[in-house]
Design an enzyme around this catalytic site. Structure first.
Site, mmCIF file in Angstrom:
data_model
loop_
_atom_site.group_PDB
_atom_site.id
_atom_site.type_symbol
_atom_site.label_atom_id
_atom_site.label_comp_id
_atom_site.label_asym_id
_atom_site.label_seq_id
_atom_site.Cartn_x
_atom_site.Cartn_y
_atom_site.Cartn_z
ATOM 1 N N GLU A 85 33.688 40.880 -12.039
ATOM 2 C CA GLU A 85 34.025 39.813 -13.000
ATOM 3 C C GLU A 85 34.589 40.390 -14.291
ATOM 4 O OE1 GLU A 85 30.973 36.807 -13.487
ATOM 5 O OE2 GLU A 85 31.744 36.259 -15.461
ATOM 6 N N LYS A 275 22.122 33.651 -15.536
ATOM 7 C CA LYS A 275 23.222 34.208 -14.730
ATOM 8 C C LYS A 275 24.004 35.210 -15.567
ATOM 9 C CE LYS A 275 27.528 34.413 -12.951
ATOM 10 N NZ LYS A 275 28.687 35.058 -13.565
ATOM 11 N N ASP A 291 18.646 47.907 -5.222
ATOM 12 C CA ASP A 291 18.794 46.703 -4.413
ATOM 13 C C ASP A 291 18.865 45.476 -5.329
ATOM 14 O OD1 ASP A 291 18.375 44.501 -2.801
ATOM 15 O OD2 ASP A 291 16.836 45.455 -1.572
ATOM 16 N N HIS A 388 38.266 34.561 -22.227
ATOM 17 C CA HIS A 388 38.627 34.409 -20.820
ATOM 18 C C HIS A 388 40.110 34.109 -20.668
ATOM 19 C CE1 HIS A 388 34.417 33.667 -18.943
ATOM 20 N NE2 HIS A 388 34.497 34.758 -19.644
HETATM 21 C C1 MEV Z 1 29.673 33.806 -17.064
HETATM 22 O O1 MEV Z 1 29.717 34.745 -16.021
HETATM 23 C C2 MEV Z 1 28.365 33.908 -17.809
HETATM 24 C C3 MEV Z 1 28.129 32.869 -18.904
HETATM 25 O O2 MEV Z 1 28.304 31.551 -18.379
HETATM 26 C C4 MEV Z 1 26.723 33.057 -19.387
HETATM 27 C C5 MEV Z 1 26.207 32.004 -20.351
HETATM 28 O O3 MEV Z 1 26.677 30.859 -20.281
HETATM 29 O O4 MEV Z 1 25.308 32.341 -21.133
HETATM 30 C C6 MEV Z 1 29.134 33.022 -20.018
#
Ligand code: MEV
Length: 435
Positions: A85, A275, A291, A388
């Site tokens: 990513e 995430k 892992d 982005h």
């Molecule tokens: C994108 O890979 C991760 C984010 O969505 C994390 C977040 O929202 O804190 C930018």
């Protein structure tokens, strides 16, 4: 059934590829070329990769990036990250640099206990089982001697075995719940071997003393390791948060804390928040040959430990001090497994100056915290699309094989114009027409 095949695993690598091409691909020649393009020309290296798993047909690349300037417990690290990513490595590096100027990261390992269980059923009297367990507990441990002697010599081994009665939740269900110290090894093989031996001894002894009422269901380690815990933290006076993109540190700190508090109470946000943390954690876990599925499963379970999925990071503002921290379970290894086999894992571990498992726990927690800091900082200030979109613009320009000069002109143009795929295509066309 169409496309089924028996004896596939016995075919040679080329035969497997040919079967795939014949079965699924229209343009066999291109697919064959692609598969072979990703083979390593060094035959020995390719064989090593072929043998990591079964039915290997080629390699699947991930970029390995590095994030420098991580100051952790007074030591500087360059952190290896394997991830597909875009923006993740850049964000980690930016957060590292930000905190480098503000005292760096403090990290501590709180505990290193790992867990494994023998799940079994027992239909007799619970009290009889309890006293039987007491009499054979030391035998359960002594009969694993051959498995544990090396680990014990290094200071690790079996910490304890408990009998757990869970029959009120599931008929006749009990466990031998065992805890382990596996030092610098992730310890999966060690733990599973001990557990299978416990099960054997337990079953044998039960045959003689419990009239065969014990039935072993399975023996396996747990990837939930709430007592293999690490904490990482950053803190500074609020005024020190002032920087190129934080003009009002008080406002920034308040809003940042609000974002963390939202992730603490709101599962939809917490999942995305965590995430982002896993972007950093998985990338280092992968680069160091650990892992990541085990780490993911354990961390998300920990995030739900109070009965509701919640944030892994927390923030306070007290006496004008901004404090931001993470606490996560991590069962990692820096010896054994892939760490001694995969050349790039060895490279990554050498870059980290051959860390112990405890050092690596701290580094990984710091990577997660840094990633979260960068994401929440962007989200609560500029928004993440600005960064982005810059990457998106670059990807489109690369698709169109834009020259350095074209990239310069179009990057300038899109500083004041909205990036969309069609707008970029249009702008390239116009530029190429006028030039
Ligand atoms: C994108 O890979 C991760 C984010 O969505 C994390 C977040 O929202 O804190 C930018």
């Amino acid at each position: 059934m169409p496309n089924t095949i028996s004896g596939f695993s016995k075919l040679s690598k080329s035969e497997k590829i040919e079967w795939l091409l014949d079965t699924y691909f229209k343009d066999k020649a291109s697919a064959r070329t692609l598969v072979k393009q990703y083979w390593n020309t060094d035959k020995k290296l390719q064989k090593l990769h072929d043998e990591f798993i079964e039915n290997t047909v080629t390699n699947f690349y991930l970029p390995l990036g590095v994030a420098p300037n991580f100051y952790v417990n007074q030591k500087l690290y360059t952190i290896p990250m394997a991830i597909e990513e875009s923006s993740v490595v850049a964000a980690a590096s930016k957060a590292a640099k930000f905190w480098l100027d503000r005292g760096g990261f403090k990290a501590e390992v709180i505990a290193t206990e790992k867990i494994g269980q023998v799940h079994f059923t027992y239909s007799g009297d619970s009290k009889t089982l309890q006293s039987f367990f007491k009499t054979i507990k030391s035998k359960l441990i002594s009969e694993t001697k051959d498995i544990t002697k090396n680990m014990e010599r290094r200071g690790g081994g079996i910490l304890d075995i408990e009998l757990r009665d869970i029959s009120s939740e599931l008929d006749n269900y009990y466990q031998l719940h065992a805890t382990f110290e596996t030092l610098d090894a992730m310890g999966a093989n060690f733990i599973n071997s001990c557990l299978e031996q416990f099960a054997k001894t337990f079953k044998n002894e039960a045959k003689n003393h419990l009239k065969g009422e014990v039935d072993i269901v399975m023996s396996i380690l747990s990837n939930y390791v709430p007592n293999c815990l690490v904490r990482a933290e950053v803190s500074c006076p609020i005024d020190d948060l002032k920087s190129k993109d934080i003009s009002n540190p008080q406002l920034f700190a308040t809003k940042f804390k609000q974002a963390i508090n939202i992730a603490e109470i709101e599962p939809y946000r917490a999942v995305t928040h965590n995430k982002g943390i896993m972007n950093g954690i998985d990338a280092v876990v992968l680069a160091t040959g650990n892992d990541f599925r085990a780490v993911e499963a354990g961390i998300h379970a920990y995030a739900s430990r109070h009965g509701k999925y919640s944030s892994l990071t927390h923030c306070t503002i007290e006496d004008d001090i901004f404090k931001f921290w993470i606490e996560i379970p991590l069962a990692l290894g820096t010896v054994g497994g892939l760490t001694t086999l995969h050349p790039l894992v060895k490279f990554s571990l050498e870059m980290l100056e051959k860390p112990s498992a405890k050092d690596l726990m701290q580094i990984v927690a710091v990577a997660g915290l840094a990633q979260n800091f960068a994401a929440v900082k962007s989200l609560t200030t500029t928004g993440i699309q600005e960064g982005h979109m810059k990457m998106h613009l670059m990807n489109i320009l690369n698709q169109f094989e834009a020259t350095t000069e074209e990239k310069k002109k179009l990057t300038e143009h899109f500083k004041t114009n909205t990036v969309t795929h069609s707008a970029v295509v249009e702008a390239i066309k116009n530029l190429r027409l006028t030039d």
